[in-house]
Design an enzyme around this catalytic site. Structure first.
Site, PDB file in Angstrom:
ATOM      1  N   HIS A  17       0.838  -1.200   0.000  1.00  0.00           N
ATOM      2  CA  HIS A  17       0.000   0.000   0.000  1.00  0.00           C
ATOM      3  C   HIS A  17       0.877   1.256   0.000  1.00  0.00           C
ATOM      4  CE1 HIS A  17      -3.029  -2.714   2.255  1.00  0.00           C
ATOM      5  NE2 HIS A  17      -3.643  -2.400   1.139  1.00  0.00           N
ATOM      6  N   LYS A  41     -16.311  -7.745   3.594  1.00  0.00           N
ATOM      7  CA  LYS A  41     -15.037  -8.194   4.161  1.00  0.00           C
ATOM      8  C   LYS A  41     -15.073  -8.116   5.673  1.00  0.00           C
ATOM      9  CE  LYS A  41     -11.088  -7.366   1.106  1.00  0.00           C
ATOM     10  NZ  LYS A  41      -9.931  -6.506   0.838  1.00  0.00           N
ATOM     11  N   ARG A  91      -1.964  -5.458  -8.662  1.00  0.00           N
ATOM     12  CA  ARG A  91      -0.906  -6.453  -8.520  1.00  0.00           C
ATOM     13  C   ARG A  91      -0.991  -7.390  -9.713  1.00  0.00           C
ATOM     14  NH1 ARG A  91      -2.972  -7.573  -2.596  1.00  0.00           N
ATOM     15  NH2 ARG A  91      -4.769  -6.894  -3.755  1.00  0.00           N
ATOM     16  N   SER A 129      -2.678  -7.899   2.560  1.00  0.00           N
ATOM     17  CA  SER A 129      -2.908  -7.859   4.009  1.00  0.00           C
ATOM     18  C   SER A 129      -3.248  -9.266   4.518  1.00  0.00           C
ATOM     19  CB  SER A 129      -4.062  -6.912   4.340  1.00  0.00           C
ATOM     20  OG  SER A 129      -3.786  -5.623   3.878  1.00  0.00           O
TER      21      SER A 129
HETATM   22  P1  ADP Z   1      -9.918  -3.325  -0.625  1.00  0.00           P
HETATM   23  O1  ADP Z   1     -10.762  -4.108   0.322  1.00  0.00           O
HETATM   24  O2  ADP Z   1     -10.503  -1.993  -0.968  1.00  0.00           O
HETATM   25  O3  ADP Z   1      -9.438  -4.072  -1.837  1.00  0.00           O
HETATM   26  P2  ADP Z   1      -7.155  -3.432   0.289  1.00  0.00           P
HETATM   27  O4  ADP Z   1      -6.575  -2.800   1.502  1.00  0.00           O
HETATM   28  O5  ADP Z   1      -7.063  -4.909   0.152  1.00  0.00           O
HETATM   29  O6  ADP Z   1      -8.656  -2.920   0.265  1.00  0.00           O
HETATM   30  O7  ADP Z   1      -6.512  -2.782  -1.002  1.00  0.00           O
HETATM   31  C1  ADP Z   1      -6.630  -1.408  -1.274  1.00  0.00           C
HETATM   32  C2  ADP Z   1      -5.986  -1.146  -2.631  1.00  0.00           C
HETATM   33  O8  ADP Z   1      -4.580  -1.360  -2.540  1.00  0.00           O
HETATM   34  C3  ADP Z   1      -6.486  -2.055  -3.752  1.00  0.00           C
HETATM   35  O9  ADP Z   1      -6.532  -1.312  -4.951  1.00  0.00           O
HETATM   36  C4  ADP Z   1      -5.431  -3.132  -3.823  1.00  0.00           C
HETATM   37  O10 ADP Z   1      -5.361  -3.718  -5.109  1.00  0.00           O
HETATM   38  C5  ADP Z   1      -4.181  -2.313  -3.502  1.00  0.00           C
HETATM   39  N1  ADP Z   1      -3.114  -3.135  -2.960  1.00  0.00           N
HETATM   40  C6  ADP Z   1      -3.147  -3.978  -1.909  1.00  0.00           C
HETATM   41  N2  ADP Z   1      -1.951  -4.598  -1.729  1.00  0.00           N
HETATM   42  C7  ADP Z   1      -1.137  -4.119  -2.720  1.00  0.00           C
HETATM   43  C8  ADP Z   1       0.213  -4.378  -3.123  1.00  0.00           C
HETATM   44  N3  ADP Z   1       0.969  -5.277  -2.509  1.00  0.00           N
HETATM   45  N4  ADP Z   1       0.701  -3.703  -4.178  1.00  0.00           N
HETATM   46  C9  ADP Z   1      -0.082  -2.819  -4.819  1.00  0.00           C
HETATM   47  N5  ADP Z   1      -1.359  -2.549  -4.532  1.00  0.00           N
HETATM   48  C10 ADP Z   1      -1.890  -3.183  -3.488  1.00  0.00           C
END
Ligand code: ADP
Length: 161
Positions: A17, A41, A91, A129
């Site tokens: 992130h 979620k 990703r 995460s």
């Molecule tokens: P959500 O439930 O909104 O998907 P996340 O916290 O899982 O929340 O992800 C928020 C954003 O960050 C999403 O666009 C996700 O694809 C991106 N994201 C999560 N992990 C990574 C990573 N390792 N590299 C790049 N983007 C990421």
């Protein structure tokens, strides 16, 4: 002055992130990290805890970014904070379909706000995460994936559960 919000669950925030935050900050004058509720979620950390972890982690990394919480539609959050763009990270292939669907839905709801995607860096392309929580719950080392404050919070939380 293009302003953007970066919404997500951030349960918890990872270096993946943070990589996206840093990329987006190069393009946008102002970036707001929006920790949001996602009804589909279940999260380990509460909304407030996730916000605090984002604030601590970004501070630790020396990145001055405002962090807010939002319960409701992301597009309404963008409107409320007068953002022109919604940032998301990409990703692997697996992210694409969901993000595509969400971006088109958001455009349908408000055509003035654009979704902007940043590619992750190779080293974080597998990082999520969920993986961090899984590794930590088995006692593994996650120091390469999350800042120290997040690792400590995971330790405390997983001890309790
Ligand atoms: P959500 O439930 O909104 O998907 P996340 O916290 O899982 O929340 O992800 C928020 C954003 O960050 C999403 O666009 C996700 O694809 C991106 N994201 C999560 N992990 C990574 C990573 N390792 N590299 C790049 N983007 C990421």
């Amino acid at each position: 002055m293009p302003r953007a919000i970066y919404p997500g669950s951030f349960d918890p925030i990872t270096y993946g992130h943070i990589d996206i935050v840093q990329r987006a900050r190069k393009i946008f004058d102002e970036l707001i990290v929006a920790v949001v509720t996602n009804p589909s979620k279940q999260t380990l950390f509460s909304l407030k805890e996730r916000r605090k972890l984002c604030e601590q982690a970004l501070k630790e990394e020396g990145i001055p970014v405002q962090v807010i919480t939002w319960e409701g539609l992301v597009i309404e959050c963008a409107k409320r904070y007068r953002a022109q763009a919604i940032i998301r990270g990409l990703r692997a292939n697996s992210d694409f379909e969901r993000e595509f669907q969400m971006a088109l839905t958001n455009r349908d709801l408000n055509g003035d706000i654009e979704s902007v995607f940043f590619m992750t860096s190779g080293e974080y392309s597998f990082l999520s995460s969920s993986i961090v929580k899984e590794i930590k719950s088995f006692g593994g080392d996650v120091s390469r994936f999350v800042p120290p404050s997040v690792e400590r919070a995971l330790e405390r939380k997983l001890q309790k559960t």
